[in-house]
Structures are given as structure tokens and as C-alpha cells.
Design a protein around this motif. Sequence first.
Motif, PDB file in Angstrom:
ATOM      1  N   SER A 332       0.743  -1.006   0.024  1.00 47.81           N
ATOM      2  CA  SER A 332       0.022   0.172   0.074  1.00 47.81           C
ATOM      3  C   SER A 332       0.975   1.157  -0.033  1.00 47.81           C
ATOM      4  N   THR A 333       0.558   2.243  -0.649  1.00 49.28           N
ATOM      5  CA  THR A 333       1.440   3.374  -0.786  1.00 49.28           C
ATOM      6  C   THR A 333       1.333   4.239   0.763  1.00 49.28           C
ATOM      7  N   VAL A 334       0.144   3.672   1.315  1.00 48.26           N
ATOM      8  CA  VAL A 334      -0.079   4.282   2.838  1.00 48.26           C
ATOM      9  C   VAL A 334       0.924   3.735   3.954  1.00 48.26           C
ATOM     10  N   ASP A 335       1.047   2.178   3.740  1.00 47.01           N
ATOM     11  CA  ASP A 335       1.473   1.365   4.653  1.00 47.01           C
ATOM     12  C   ASP A 335       2.417   0.273   4.010  1.00 47.01           C
ATOM     13  N   PRO A 336       3.727   0.337   4.205  1.00 48.05           N
ATOM     14  CA  PRO A 336       4.354  -0.445   3.537  1.00 48.05           C
ATOM     15  C   PRO A 336       4.397  -1.815   4.146  1.00 48.05           C
ATOM     16  N   LEU A 337       3.816  -2.221   5.447  1.00 55.64           N
ATOM     17  CA  LEU A 337       3.704  -3.442   5.913  1.00 55.64           C
ATOM     18  C   LEU A 337       2.372  -4.151   5.358  1.00 55.64           C
ATOM     19  N   VAL A 338       1.399  -3.311   4.844  1.00 54.17           N
ATOM     20  CA  VAL A 338       0.302  -3.966   4.080  1.00 54.17           C
ATOM     21  C   VAL A 338       0.318  -3.932   2.545  1.00 54.17           C
ATOM     22  N   HIS A 339       0.051  -5.035   2.065  1.00 54.41           N
ATOM     23  CA  HIS A 339       0.117  -5.398   0.565  1.00 54.41           C
ATOM     24  C   HIS A 339      -1.486  -5.362   0.199  1.00 54.41           C
ATOM     25  N   VAL A 340      -2.005  -5.158  -1.016  1.00 51.00           N
ATOM     26  CA  VAL A 340      -3.300  -5.029  -1.280  1.00 51.00           C
ATOM     27  C   VAL A 340      -3.112  -5.679  -2.784  1.00 51.00           C
ATOM     28  N   ILE A 341      -3.965  -6.912  -2.848  1.00 56.93           N
ATOM     29  CA  ILE A 341      -3.796  -7.327  -4.229  1.00 56.93           C
ATOM     30  C   ILE A 341      -5.359  -7.817  -4.884  1.00 56.93           C
ATOM     31  N   GLY A 342      -5.296  -8.074  -6.327  1.00 55.30           N
ATOM     32  CA  GLY A 342      -6.769  -8.342  -6.358  1.00 55.30           C
ATOM     33  C   GLY A 342      -7.341  -7.254  -6.956  1.00 55.30           C
ATOM     34  N   ASP A 343      -8.862  -7.550  -7.120  1.00 58.76           N
ATOM     35  CA  ASP A 343      -9.735  -6.389  -7.180  1.00 58.76           C
ATOM     36  C   ASP A 343      -9.894  -5.245  -6.316  1.00 58.76           C
ATOM     37  N   ALA A 344      -9.317  -5.417  -5.166  1.00 61.85           N
ATOM     38  CA  ALA A 344      -9.432  -4.193  -4.154  1.00 61.85           C
ATOM     39  C   ALA A 344      -8.161  -3.200  -4.640  1.00 61.85           C
ATOM     40  N   SER A 345      -7.409  -3.538  -5.337  1.00 61.75           N
ATOM     41  CA  SER A 345      -6.127  -2.563  -5.472  1.00 61.75           C
ATOM     42  C   SER A 345      -6.368  -1.845  -6.594  1.00 61.75           C
ATOM     43  N   LEU A 346      -5.754  -0.624  -6.590  1.00 57.83           N
ATOM     44  CA  LEU A 346      -5.691   0.228  -7.749  1.00 57.83           C
ATOM     45  C   LEU A 346      -4.541   0.175  -8.676  1.00 57.83           C
ATOM     46  N   THR A 347      -4.770  -0.507  -9.936  1.00 53.38           N
ATOM     47  CA  THR A 347      -3.706  -0.645 -10.846  1.00 53.38           C
ATOM     48  C   THR A 347      -4.230  -0.297 -12.311  1.00 53.38           C
ATOM     49  N   THR A 348      -3.361  -0.392 -13.270  1.00 51.17           N
ATOM     50  CA  THR A 348      -3.788  -0.351 -14.633  1.00 51.17           C
ATOM     51  C   THR A 348      -4.327  -1.444 -15.142  1.00 51.17           C
ATOM     52  N   GLN A 349      -3.743  -2.500 -14.598  1.00 54.64           N
ATOM     53  CA  GLN A 349      -4.368  -3.874 -15.083  1.00 54.64           C
ATOM     54  C   GLN A 349      -5.918  -4.079 -14.730  1.00 54.64           C
ATOM     55  N   PRO A 350      -6.659  -5.033 -15.677  1.00 56.80           N
ATOM     56  CA  PRO A 350      -8.007  -5.167 -15.512  1.00 56.80           C
ATOM     57  C   PRO A 350      -8.230  -5.968 -14.087  1.00 56.80           C
ATOM     58  N   LYS A 351      -9.442  -5.928 -13.746  1.00 56.28           N
ATOM     59  CA  LYS A 351      -9.828  -6.436 -12.308  1.00 56.28           C
ATOM     60  C   LYS A 351     -10.366  -7.759 -12.633  1.00 56.28           C
TER      61      LYS A 351
END
Length: 449
Positions: A332-351
Motif C-alpha cells: 500500500s502507498t499508505v503503509d509498507p507493511l500492508v499489501h493489497v492485491i486483486g480487485d481491491a487494488s488500484l492499478t492499470t491492470q484489469p480487475k
Amino acid sequence: MDRRQFLASLSVGSLGLMGLPNAWAEDSNTPVLFPVPTNTGISGRIVIVGGGMSGAAVAKYLRLWGGTGVAVTLVEASPSYTSNIMSNTVLTGQRTLASLNYTYGTLVSHYGVTRVNAKVSGINRAAKYVTLEGGGTISYDRLVLAPGLDFDLMPGMSSLAEYETLVPHAWKAGPQTQLLRNQLLAMPAGQNVVLTIPKAPYRCPPGPYERVCVIADWLKQNKAGSRIIVLDANADIIVEKENFSHAFTTLYAGVVDYRPGCTVTHVASASRVVTYDQSLNGIPMASQAQVQAAVLNPIPPQRAPQLLKDAGLLSTDPAKPFAPVNVLTYQSTVDPLVHVIGDASLTTQPKAGHIGNQQGKTCADAVLRLQSGRPMNAQVVTNSACYTPITATTATWLSAMYQYDPATGTMVILPQHNNGKAIAASSATSDNYQDMQRWFTTLMGETFS
Ligand SMILES: Cc1cc2nc3c(=O)[nH]c(=O)nc-3n(C[C@H](O)[C@H](O)[C@H](O)COP(=O)(O)OP(=O)(O)OC[C@H]3O[C@@H](n4cnc5c(N)ncnc54)[C@H](O)[C@@H]3O)c2cc1C
């Protein structure tokens, strides 16, 4: 250093097997499972929330690549997982919901993942623990969030229960999928289905258009004179335009009534009347128009679950209610000890589930590097593939290869891959339909076993 070199550099036993993807027995769908190495020297308590396409993949690969020193706890609210992928074919009776069910037995018995069947209700980032609904906490060194999506109410609706009983969205496979199937079966011939599509980004870009095709095919065979009216909030078909336009205007001419640029302003769940405005290229086409549905399938706007919002992990842009991440690590850009993957994340790849599986592996690799003080892989590549049934026997597909672009810090489609664009099948064929079955079996086996 690529992943193979990284793994080879670890001073541990079982090196010959580490990092290799599981193979498949030639004569069956049974995967040949490689053992988890006993100890790689990497340790840590990794807690994963959500055991869907991305969460199951990260759990498996953390153990397969990280070994027994990495304590992986997978907290999943449901006893088993129902795949959204292929769930449109449940609507037409080609598959059962039960055939889309995946359990966590192999993750536990073979890979040594600790499974907790509970819903996570809170995250304490300062003290590094999650709270379980019903009581109890689990502490972590790193947290991986893979909880999928939440669904908004459509305008005019007052409760999420309306989706459960009256107007199923069925955009998370389960009881709503069965309800929609039952409603289609009970619908009198000659009456209409209405399906609404939210503005992108939403889960599975081709999914709504795929659903329109398979329902239209089924209506043609089973409900003479019925149509499916599609109210799309987007200005046009957003992916595979040629294939879907062709299907709507030729195969399903007179059955599919596709209306782009529609903003739904009111859904009356009990009477199944939808009110909407339509505008194309800024020109108003219809105001407060109404359609009456015999079966109403509103696919709602979507966002990352409230759990992530409460933990302060979401973008402040109201048009992108997802969690921003560093796509090299999924931190997460907010907390480096928290990772977010899949549909909940904001990326340029499709959900999408295929991308969720890829993000799970990228994240597992990054977590192991972070836990062992090794440099990050700066050349991350992911692949997305979606097969789409167009009729009961034919399918198309859409695929793209993404690579990390240091200039923008995002994943971009490889320039050498079709000039930086996704590639789509040139037409719907029965060969593609067979490939779709093989792709699905492989993807799900690779994720859950
Ligand atoms: C009709 C349809 C067709 C699709 N077809 C395709 C396709 O052809 N190809 C493709 O790649 N993708 C497809 N998709 C998209 C794909 O299903 C999703 O993108 C994918 O499942 C997302 O994976 P995820 O891990 O983010 O979430 P999910 O797979 O939804 O998993 C999330 C998990 O987290 C659990 N969970 C949530 N909150 C909590 C909590 N607080 N505590 C504990 N557990 C929790 C949930 O129970 C769930 O099991 C399709 C989707 C639909 C609806």
C-alpha cells in the motif's frame, strides 16, 4: 537478478524443486505437487485476508517459495470459494454452481497454510493485528489484503437485501447466481430482461457483455420473442468491441437491444422498472426514460471493501475507490507493511481472476524479498487472459502482457505486444470454447492446488 537467480541464491535445501510451478499429469487434471522446502532461512508471520483468486495464490506461493519458516495464515470468511469465472454459464444451465466450488484442503494439507474460517472486521495498523468478527485477533509482520469488492446500491434502492431477493446482480457468484437463473427460467416468453452495466473500472471488463451474449443465446432457444435490453453507463462497449458488436447485431439481432451512455437514475426493485438518462458524445438522447423488466439484472458500481476504507487505505479520488499500491511489491502507498492485491487494488491492470493470480505471485515474491532483505525485482511482468463464451458452443478471448514502466510507476502493456494493445480473438469459434475449458481448469488448479 530475476526470480530464478534469486531463488538459486538462497542457501537452503530442496533447491531443485523450489520456485518451479506445479506440473500437470499428462492424462488428467490432477496437478503434480512439488514439496514445500523445509527451510529457506526466510521467516515471518504473513496474514492474508481473503482466499479468492489472488489470496489463494499468494498463500500457496509464499509457502512454495518461502518454505516452512514463513508462517502463512489465510483468513477467509467462507468455508469454500465459488468461482465467478464461468458463472455466466450457470445462468444458462450449462454448469452448476457446485462445479465452480473450490476448497482450501490442498493449501492446508500440502503447503502448510494455516486456515482460519472467519471474517476480518478490523485492522489495527499501528499495533499490527487484525480483528475477527465474533472475537479474537491475529498479529502479523506483514498483512496481505485480498478481499475482492463491495457493491453499491443502485439509485432508488434502500437495502443490499434487494439484490438477494428481488434483483440479483450475481457479480459475486453464489446464491444470487442461482436466483437469477431461476428468474430466467420462470420468466414468461416474450417479456424482457434488463441488464445494466456500471462505469468502468469494474470487475471483469468483458464480463457484462459476455453475460448479454449467453443470456441472448438462451432466450433465443427458450423464450421466443424475448429481448435483453442493455443499459451501459459507458459511452461504448469497453473491450473486444468488434466481437461483441458483431454478436449483438448479427447473431443476436432483434434479441439484444444495446443502449450506450445510459445513467440509471432509479431502480424500483419490486416492480422492476428502471429509469435512466441517455446521452451520447455529450448530446442528450433520452431523459427519464423507463424500461420494464420481467427479469432485472443490475450490475452495480463497485469499490474496495469498507474494511480497507476504515483502515485509511483507499484513494481519495471518489471515481477510484480502490487501494493505491506499488505494483512491484503490492505494498500500500499508505503503509509498507500492508499489501493489497486483486480487485481491491488500484492499478492499470484489469480487475480479473487471471490477473489476481499473477498479482498473488508477484506479491509473494516481493514479500519474501522484503522479509529477507533482498533487492526487489524491477522487471515485473504479468499476463491477463479472459475467455468469453459467445454462444453455448463458441467463445472468444482477450489477452495482454503487462510490464512495469519505471517512468510512470505503472504496469503497461508490453510495447512489443501488439503495439501496446490487448489482443482479441478474431472471431468466436468452437476451438476457443475448448481452449476456454482447459484454461479455466488450469487457472483454478494452479491457484487452489
Ligand atoms: C460473471 C463474471 C465472470 C468473470 N470472468 C472472468 C474471466 O473469464 N477471467 C478472469 O480473469 N476474471 C473473470 N472474472 C473476474 C474475477 O472473478 C475477479 O476479478 C476475481 O475473482 C478477483 O479476485 P480477488 O482475489 O480480488 O477477489 P475474490 O476472488 O472475490 O476473492 C475475495 C475473497 O475474500 C473473501 N473476503 C472478503 N472480505 C473478507 C473479510 N473481511 N474477511 C475474510 N474474508 C473476506 C471473500 O469471501 C472471497 O472469498 C469474472 C467475474 C464475474 C463476476
